[in-house]
Design a protein around this motif. Structure first.
Motif, PDB file in Angstrom:
ATOM      1  N   ALA A  16       2.433  -8.870  -2.785  1.00 59.42           N
ATOM      2  CA  ALA A  16       3.673  -9.118  -2.034  1.00 59.42           C
ATOM      3  C   ALA A  16       3.995  -7.943  -1.116  1.00 59.42           C
ATOM      4  O   ALA A  16       4.377  -8.140   0.046  1.00 59.42           O
ATOM      5  N   ARG A  17       3.843  -6.740  -1.645  1.00 60.07           N
ATOM      6  CA  ARG A  17       4.104  -5.552  -0.813  1.00 60.07           C
ATOM      7  C   ARG A  17       3.155  -5.517   0.388  1.00 60.07           C
ATOM      8  O   ARG A  17       3.574  -5.274   1.517  1.00 60.07           O
TER       9      ARG A  17
ATOM     10  N   GLU B 195       3.068  -8.279  -7.408  1.00 60.28           N
ATOM     11  CA  GLU B 195       3.898  -7.340  -6.644  1.00 60.28           C
ATOM     12  C   GLU B 195       3.067  -6.569  -5.613  1.00 60.28           C
ATOM     13  O   GLU B 195       3.506  -6.394  -4.471  1.00 60.28           O
TER      14      GLU B 195
ATOM     15  N   PHE C  72      11.277  -7.776  -5.352  1.00 64.94           N
ATOM     16  CA  PHE C  72      11.046  -8.986  -4.553  1.00 64.94           C
ATOM     17  C   PHE C  72      12.146  -9.269  -3.533  1.00 64.94           C
ATOM     18  O   PHE C  72      11.826  -9.691  -2.414  1.00 64.94           O
TER      19      PHE C  72
ATOM     20  N   TYR D 158       4.010  -8.223   2.989  1.00 67.22           N
ATOM     21  CA  TYR D 158       5.168  -7.788   3.762  1.00 67.22           C
ATOM     22  C   TYR D 158       4.740  -6.763   4.818  1.00 67.22           C
ATOM     23  O   TYR D 158       5.135  -6.845   5.981  1.00 67.22           O
ATOM     24  N   GLU D 159       3.918  -5.801   4.405  1.00 64.44           N
ATOM     25  CA  GLU D 159       3.446  -4.761   5.332  1.00 64.44           C
ATOM     26  C   GLU D 159       2.545  -5.339   6.426  1.00 64.44           C
ATOM     27  O   GLU D 159       2.495  -4.803   7.537  1.00 64.44           O
TER      28      GLU D 159
ATOM     29  N   VAL E 286       7.337 -13.645   3.142  1.00 70.11           N
ATOM     30  CA  VAL E 286       6.907 -13.729   1.746  1.00 70.11           C
ATOM     31  C   VAL E 286       7.908 -14.554   0.947  1.00 70.11           C
ATOM     32  O   VAL E 286       9.121 -14.330   1.027  1.00 70.11           O
TER      33      VAL E 286
ATOM     34  N   LEU F  30      11.342  -7.782  -0.297  1.00 71.40           N
ATOM     35  CA  LEU F  30      10.108  -8.214   0.365  1.00 71.40           C
ATOM     36  C   LEU F  30      10.160  -9.632   0.900  1.00 71.40           C
ATOM     37  O   LEU F  30       9.345 -10.004   1.750  1.00 71.40           O
TER      38      LEU F  30
END
Length: 194
Positions: free
Chosen positions: A140-141, A137, A173, A144-145, A150, A176
């Protein structure tokens, strides 16, 4: 949202599939099941000439390289056996794989992962690994940023608690990116990228 497309330059990023973590009791899948699916994903990415990044977490036994800040979590680093942070044999050893070593939860923080991916023109990543609510996670965050598309292989990840896994898969999720099974991702990759 199910997986609908792959960018022309997509990479697989596998989080923390290393000796100590794979042997931990995880749910809803065992470490062995997660490794098996990650191997399947890596094989498909290799066959299509797409990058694979293997991420491992490590730390000094004395905690001197740990992120600062007070937590309620105990420090078990001194009790970890030699080789605890080695990537599992089933995944290690492919000569073209990118290897990233991290010291925090996210594979992007304090590493060259973003640089390695951008050098290869990667615009989308597929994530798998351990644990769902922490390493996967957090990565993934950050992905995305950083502006990556993703995709999350939700049957190629697991957690120490089912509630934590479900919260990530069901609530975080979808905000994202797209989620799908290993089979769906491999089939989409085989159909060709957009």
């Amino acid at each position: 949202m199910p997986v609908t497309a792959f960018d022309s330059s997509c990479a697989l990023v596998i989080i923390d599939l290393q000796n100590a973590l794979v042997s931990a009791p995880t749910t809803p899948y065992s470490g062995t099941e997660v490794v098996g699916r990650a191997v399947e994903l890596a094989r498909a990415f290799h066959e299509h000439g797409a990058p694979v990044a293997l991420v491992r977490v490590t730390a000094r036994a004395d905690g001197s390289d740990a992120a600062p800040g007070r937590t309620e979590a105990p420090n078990h680093r001194g009790s970890l056996p030699e080789g605890w942070d080695d990537i599992v044999d089933d995944l290690a050893g492919h000569p073209d794989d990118i290897t990233v070593t991290k010291r925090t939860w996210s594979a992007f923080h304090g590493t060259d992962l973003d640089l390695q991916l951008r050098r290869r023109g990667v615009t989308q990543i597929v994530l798998a690994g351990l644990t769902t609510s922490i390493g996967v996670e957090s990565t993934a965050r950050a992905a995305y940023e950083h502006g990556y598309h993703v995709t999350l292989a939700t049957d190629a990840m697991a957690d120490l608690a089912i509630e934590a896994h479900r919260n990530s898969v069901e609530r975080i999720f979808p905000l994202l990116g797209q989620t799908g099974s290993t089979t769906a991702i491999v089939e989409m990759l085989a159909k060709g990228r957009t």
